[in-house]
Design a protein around this motif. Structure first.
Motif, PDB file in Angstrom:
ATOM      1  N   ALA A  10       0.929  -1.413   0.156  1.00 36.92           N
ATOM      2  CA  ALA A  10       0.157   0.075   0.008  1.00 36.92           C
ATOM      3  C   ALA A  10       0.778   1.197  -0.116  1.00 36.92           C
ATOM      4  O   ALA A  10       2.147   1.312   0.460  1.00 36.92           O
ATOM      5  N   LEU A  11       0.459   2.372  -0.659  1.00 38.55           N
ATOM      6  CA  LEU A  11       1.281   3.591  -0.779  1.00 38.55           C
ATOM      7  C   LEU A  11       0.322   4.708  -0.718  1.00 38.55           C
ATOM      8  O   LEU A  11      -0.728   4.707  -1.532  1.00 38.55           O
ATOM      9  N   SER A  12       0.473   5.579   0.077  1.00 38.96           N
ATOM     10  CA  SER A  12      -0.339   6.999   0.382  1.00 38.96           C
ATOM     11  C   SER A  12       0.679   8.134   0.003  1.00 38.96           C
ATOM     12  O   SER A  12       1.475   8.386   0.578  1.00 38.96           O
ATOM     13  N   ILE A  13       0.065   8.931  -1.137  1.00 37.58           N
ATOM     14  CA  ILE A  13       1.019  10.118  -1.432  1.00 37.58           C
ATOM     15  C   ILE A  13       0.092  11.195  -1.559  1.00 37.58           C
ATOM     16  O   ILE A  13      -0.978  11.092  -1.867  1.00 37.58           O
ATOM     17  N   GLN A  14       0.886  12.515  -1.487  1.00 38.99           N
ATOM     18  CA  GLN A  14       0.075  13.575  -2.169  1.00 38.99           C
ATOM     19  C   GLN A  14      -0.138  13.753  -3.630  1.00 38.99           C
ATOM     20  O   GLN A  14       0.726  13.540  -4.325  1.00 38.99           O
ATOM     21  N   GLU A  15      -1.114  14.529  -3.901  1.00 43.37           N
ATOM     22  CA  GLU A  15      -1.450  14.504  -5.404  1.00 43.37           C
ATOM     23  C   GLU A  15      -0.155  15.472  -5.926  1.00 43.37           C
ATOM     24  O   GLU A  15       0.375  16.444  -5.161  1.00 43.37           O
ATOM     25  N   GLY A  16       0.432  15.175  -7.226  1.00 44.72           N
ATOM     26  CA  GLY A  16       1.206  15.926  -7.637  1.00 44.72           C
ATOM     27  C   GLY A  16       2.753  15.202  -7.495  1.00 44.72           C
ATOM     28  O   GLY A  16       3.642  15.472  -8.000  1.00 44.72           O
ATOM     29  N   GLU A  17       2.912  14.364  -6.230  1.00 42.62           N
ATOM     30  CA  GLU A  17       4.134  13.538  -6.053  1.00 42.62           C
ATOM     31  C   GLU A  17       4.058  12.529  -7.080  1.00 42.62           C
ATOM     32  O   GLU A  17       3.190  12.208  -7.690  1.00 42.62           O
ATOM     33  N   ASN A  18       5.206  11.736  -7.221  1.00 45.21           N
ATOM     34  CA  ASN A  18       5.606  10.540  -7.850  1.00 45.21           C
ATOM     35  C   ASN A  18       5.397   9.458  -7.038  1.00 45.21           C
ATOM     36  O   ASN A  18       5.424   9.369  -5.992  1.00 45.21           O
ATOM     37  N   ALA A  19       4.990   8.580  -7.738  1.00 47.05           N
ATOM     38  CA  ALA A  19       4.550   7.273  -7.018  1.00 47.05           C
ATOM     39  C   ALA A  19       5.439   6.020  -7.733  1.00 47.05           C
ATOM     40  O   ALA A  19       5.487   5.931  -9.088  1.00 47.05           O
ATOM     41  N   THR A  20       6.296   5.157  -6.985  1.00 44.23           N
ATOM     42  CA  THR A  20       6.969   4.176  -7.631  1.00 44.23           C
ATOM     43  C   THR A  20       6.461   2.735  -6.907  1.00 44.23           C
ATOM     44  O   THR A  20       6.281   2.675  -5.738  1.00 44.23           O
ATOM     45  N   MET A  21       6.232   1.992  -7.745  1.00 44.75           N
ATOM     46  CA  MET A  21       5.947   0.444  -7.449  1.00 44.75           C
ATOM     47  C   MET A  21       6.936  -0.582  -7.786  1.00 44.75           C
ATOM     48  O   MET A  21       7.263  -0.208  -9.051  1.00 44.75           O
ATOM     49  N   ASN A  22       7.251  -1.528  -7.190  1.00 45.68           N
ATOM     50  CA  ASN A  22       8.216  -2.376  -7.505  1.00 45.68           C
ATOM     51  C   ASN A  22       7.485  -3.773  -7.729  1.00 45.68           C
ATOM     52  O   ASN A  22       6.755  -4.098  -7.136  1.00 45.68           O
ATOM     53  N   CYS A  23       8.138  -4.778  -8.484  1.00 46.23           N
ATOM     54  CA  CYS A  23       7.630  -6.074  -8.730  1.00 46.23           C
ATOM     55  C   CYS A  23       8.688  -7.015  -8.757  1.00 46.23           C
ATOM     56  O   CYS A  23       9.794  -6.486  -9.822  1.00 46.23           O
ATOM     57  N   SER A  24       8.716  -8.054  -8.232  1.00 41.30           N
ATOM     58  CA  SER A  24       9.824  -9.409  -8.643  1.00 41.30           C
ATOM     59  C   SER A  24       9.195 -10.345  -8.704  1.00 41.30           C
ATOM     60  O   SER A  24       7.877 -10.659  -8.389  1.00 41.30           O
ATOM     61  N   TYR A  25       9.722 -11.115  -9.548  1.00 40.84           N
ATOM     62  CA  TYR A  25       9.239 -12.511 -10.040  1.00 40.84           C
ATOM     63  C   TYR A  25      10.167 -13.489 -10.077  1.00 40.84           C
ATOM     64  O   TYR A  25      11.426 -13.315  -9.889  1.00 40.84           O
ATOM     65  N   LYS A  26       9.817 -15.005 -10.611  1.00 44.60           N
ATOM     66  CA  LYS A  26      10.753 -15.888 -10.123  1.00 44.60           C
ATOM     67  C   LYS A  26      11.110 -16.471 -11.190  1.00 44.60           C
ATOM     68  O   LYS A  26      12.332 -17.198 -11.284  1.00 44.60           O
ATOM     69  N   THR A  27      10.339 -16.543 -12.291  1.00 48.19           N
ATOM     70  CA  THR A  27      10.787 -17.662 -13.639  1.00 48.19           C
ATOM     71  C   THR A  27      11.146 -16.649 -14.789  1.00 48.19           C
ATOM     72  O   THR A  27      10.988 -15.430 -14.622  1.00 48.19           O
ATOM     73  N   SER A  28      11.773 -17.269 -15.785  1.00 50.09           N
ATOM     74  CA  SER A  28      12.016 -16.547 -17.115  1.00 50.09           C
ATOM     75  C   SER A  28      10.532 -16.166 -17.449  1.00 50.09           C
ATOM     76  O   SER A  28       9.609 -16.697 -17.407  1.00 50.09           O
TER      77      SER A  28
END
Lengths: 112, 114
Positions: A10-28
């Protein structure tokens, strides 16, 4: 089973700011995709990045892919209240028969 | 219509009943997918159709689940003898081919088993 793991949950930010989300995975993978889901609705495709690509842009979205680390990031710049939604990464191992394998998602809240 | 259409949007039924969920893909999309979304399991892939053929049905949760696609278009997902653990949102998606293509999702059928 879940292949992708999004971070943060979960991520809460103010309008106008940048949001970064990350994803990891396991197979090719053949490609990795990001989707958005508003409450009670289906998923909306945002961007697809192929395994031989490292970065892709679409409007305010920037996606990176590092296949050596089996990870991806989604950056939303200049966030708006309408960006409030859940964001999912999904991996495609190719051919269609395996479908997409989704992570658990990041719930993004943009505070006006 | 322009998008993937699913019906019904909501379905409430008693345990043990059979249910049929329908998906109308985007016209011209040869690939069709079913997924299930629940709080406990997240988004799970169920089955894929290329045309009318489903090459692998192993993603279906049990033998109570079946799916078919006719005329390369409409698909139905049938759940027999429903159980409470079948309660979830069932999502359908279609794509223009299956290789390196984005999937277009319907709004889903919210299934509640009493």
């Amino acid at each position: 089973s879940q292949q992708g793991e999004e971070d943060p949950q979960a991520l809460s930010i103010q309008e106008g700011e940048n949001a970064t989300m990350n994803c990891s995975y396991k197979t090719s993978i053949n490609n990795l995709q990001w989707y958005r889901q508003n409450s009670g609705r289906g998923l909306v495709h945002l961007i697809l990045i192929r395994s031989n690509e490292r970065e892709k842009h679409s409007g305010r979205l920037r996606v990176t892919l590092d296949t050596s680390k089996k990870s991806s990031s989604l950056l939303i710049t200049a966030s708006r209240a309408a960006d409030t939604a859940s964001y999912f990464c999904a991996t495609d191992r190719g051919g269609g028969a395996d479908g997409l394998t989704f992570g658990k998602g990041t719930h993004l809240i943009i505070q006006p | 219509g322009a998008g993937v259409s699913q019906s019904p949007s909501n379905k409430v039924t008693e345990k043990g009943k059979d249910v049929e969920l329908r998906c109308d893909p985007i016209s011209g999309h040869t690939a069709l997918y079913w997924y299930r979304q629940s709080l406990g399991q997240g988004l799970e892939f169920l089955i894929y159709f290329q045309g009318n053929s489903a090459p692998d049905k192993s993603g279906l949760p049990s033998d109570r689940f079946s799916a078919e696609r006719t005329g390369g278009s409409v698909s139905t997902l049938t759940i027999q003898r429903t159980q409470q653990e079948d309660s979830a949102v069932y999502l359908c998606a279609s794509s223009f081919g299956s290789y390196n293509q984005p999937q277009h999702f319907g709004d889903g059928t919210r299934l509640s088993i009493l």
